[in-house]
Design a protein around this motif. Structure first.
Motif, short mmCIF file in Angstrom:
data_model
loop_
_atom_site.label_atom_id
_atom_site.label_comp_id
_atom_site.label_asym_id
_atom_site.label_seq_id
_atom_site.Cartn_x
_atom_site.Cartn_y
_atom_site.Cartn_z
N GLU A 246 0.79 -1.20 0.16
CA GLU A 246 -0.09 -0.02 0.13
C GLU A 246 0.73 1.41 -0.20
O GLU A 246 0.54 2.02 -0.97
CB GLU A 246 -0.84 0.03 1.24
CG GLU A 246 -1.86 1.15 1.22
CD GLU A 246 -2.64 1.34 2.63
OE1 GLU A 246 -3.53 2.23 2.42
OE2 GLU A 246 -2.64 0.31 3.23
N ASN A 247 1.76 1.35 0.82
CA ASN A 247 2.57 2.60 0.97
C ASN A 247 3.31 3.01 -0.31
O ASN A 247 3.32 4.00 -0.86
CB ASN A 247 3.62 2.56 2.15
CG ASN A 247 2.77 2.71 3.37
OD1 ASN A 247 1.63 3.29 3.45
ND2 ASN A 247 3.39 2.41 4.65
N VAL B 151 6.03 6.04 7.89
CA VAL B 151 7.01 4.73 7.11
C VAL B 151 8.39 4.79 7.82
O VAL B 151 8.84 5.73 7.84
CB VAL B 151 7.09 4.86 5.62
CG1 VAL B 151 8.11 3.90 5.26
CG2 VAL B 151 5.56 4.65 5.19
N LEU C 112 3.40 10.85 0.45
CA LEU C 112 2.65 9.74 1.38
C LEU C 112 1.53 10.32 2.54
O LEU C 112 0.93 9.72 2.90
CB LEU C 112 3.93 8.88 2.20
CG LEU C 112 4.68 7.92 1.43
CD1 LEU C 112 5.98 7.50 2.08
CD2 LEU C 112 3.85 6.74 0.88
N TYR D 90 12.35 2.93 -0.65
CA TYR D 90 11.48 3.44 -1.54
C TYR D 90 12.28 4.29 -2.51
O TYR D 90 12.22 4.55 -3.34
CB TYR D 90 10.38 4.29 -0.87
CG TYR D 90 9.34 3.51 -0.24
CD1 TYR D 90 9.33 2.20 -0.51
CD2 TYR D 90 8.49 4.01 0.44
CE1 TYR D 90 8.20 1.07 0.15
CE2 TYR D 90 7.42 3.08 1.04
CZ TYR D 90 7.16 1.64 0.89
OH TYR D 90 6.31 1.15 1.56
N LYS E 73 0.83 8.73 5.53
CA LYS E 73 1.51 7.71 5.96
C LYS E 73 3.07 7.95 6.33
O LYS E 73 3.73 7.26 6.12
CB LYS E 73 1.33 6.84 4.52
CG LYS E 73 -0.07 6.46 4.13
CD LYS E 73 -0.58 5.25 5.23
CE LYS E 73 -1.98 4.94 4.74
NZ LYS E 73 -2.67 3.82 5.85
#
Length: 311
Positions: free
Chosen positions: A117-118, A169, A163, A177, A166
């Protein structure tokens, strides 16, 4: 079934093994969620020529393996016939080829595979930037040192911004990422993102200059010019300047299909302003915009004629 053809590197992938099978659950045959590193692995496997797209035979190979990986065990290409492959390709492209260029881009593949998801949030296109003017403002925000590039630290801040909520992370996952994004989008391998590279990660809803009306630029009516001018004159000052001008230049550069950085944009700006900024005020007025578009169309036609002659 598939007719006999000379074996090429791309086609040989499917007969040797099915690369996608290892990402499917052995019992349900559904894909497991792809991590950022696994997504990069899949992309690199199918984008054989490093063009930044999965296209032509690469796309055929991907679609064959996508379908045949559902069936347990090692199976041959004969599972998908030529006619079935063509039907499948049309369905896939209708569903995922958002810009209808008959190629799969990185962001489009992210919508196709069940990515964690992220990481998927980095490719969400539900709220794309409205224009290249807005893109330039985002660029200025994260190119904090005005170097003309987004370096690794600035890219980390940019990814956290995307993000949004979010942002929790962890650093290790964020580094994964960031490194994956650089591997995917840093085409010249300098460890940072230039303008055209970030533009592939952060697409805009419309390049206003790519509209069909520009195919007949010599017939642009007054209302059409006014409408196009307003797209860039976002503050309604009656002039295209600053970030508005940079957005216009970005759209013009993207029509060439070539990579570009800020230094190329600045050079292009100087050329444009020298030739078309009649009153030398560093801004573009309505009539000047029309002359720029007519000139661009003429140069594009000359280049197309030259390429046709070479062919």
């Amino acid at each position: 079934l598939i007719s006999a053809e000379p074996v090429c590197r791309t086609c040989a992938m499917a007969t040797a093994s099915n690369f996608l099978q290892k990402f499917r659950d052995k019992d349900t045959r559904a894909f497991k969620n792809f991590t950022a590193s696994q997504f990069l692995e899949v992309w690199s496997h199918y984008d054989l020529d490093g063009s930044g797209y999965i296209e032509d035979r690469e796309l055929d190979s991907f679609l064959r393996e996508f379908v045949s990986s559902i069936v347990p065990g090692r199976i041959g290409e004969e599972v998908v016939s030529d006619s079935a492959l063509q039907d499948l390709k049309e369905e896939f492209m209708r569903a995922y080829d958002e810009n209808e260029d008959n190629k799969i881009e990185i962001g489009e593949l992210a919508q196709m595979l069940p990515t964690e998801e992220n990481f998927l949030l980095l490719f969400r296109r539900s709220n794309p930037l409205s224009s290249s003017v807005e893109f330039i403002r985002v660029w200025r925000q994260f190119d904090r040192d005005s170097s003309g590039h987004i370096d690794a630290d600035e890219l980390g801040d940019f990814l956290r911004h995307i993000l949004g909520e979010k942002r929790d992370v962890g650093e290790e996952r964020m580094k994964e990422y960031r490194d994956t994004i650089l591997r995917l989008f840093d085409r010249n391998g300098d460890g940072q993102l230039q303008l055209s590279e970030l533009a592939r990660l952060l697409p805009v809803k419309d390049n206003f200059l790519a509209k069909p009306l520009l195919k007949n630029a010599s017939r642009l009516s007054g209302p059409e010019i006014d409408r196009l001018f307003r797209k860039y004159d976002t503050d309604r000052s009656g002039q295209i300047e600053g970030d508005e001008l940079a957005g216009l230049l970005k759209d013009l550069l993207e029509l060439t299909g070539e990579d570009y950085d800020e230094s190329k944009m600045l050079y292009f700006r100087d050329v444009i302003m020298e030739q078309w900024d009649a009153d030398k005020d560093g801004r573009i007025a309505r009539d000047e915009l029309k002359m720029i578009l007519l000139q661009h169309k003429r140069l594009a036609e000359e280049q197309e004629a030259l390429q046709s002659g070479c062919d």
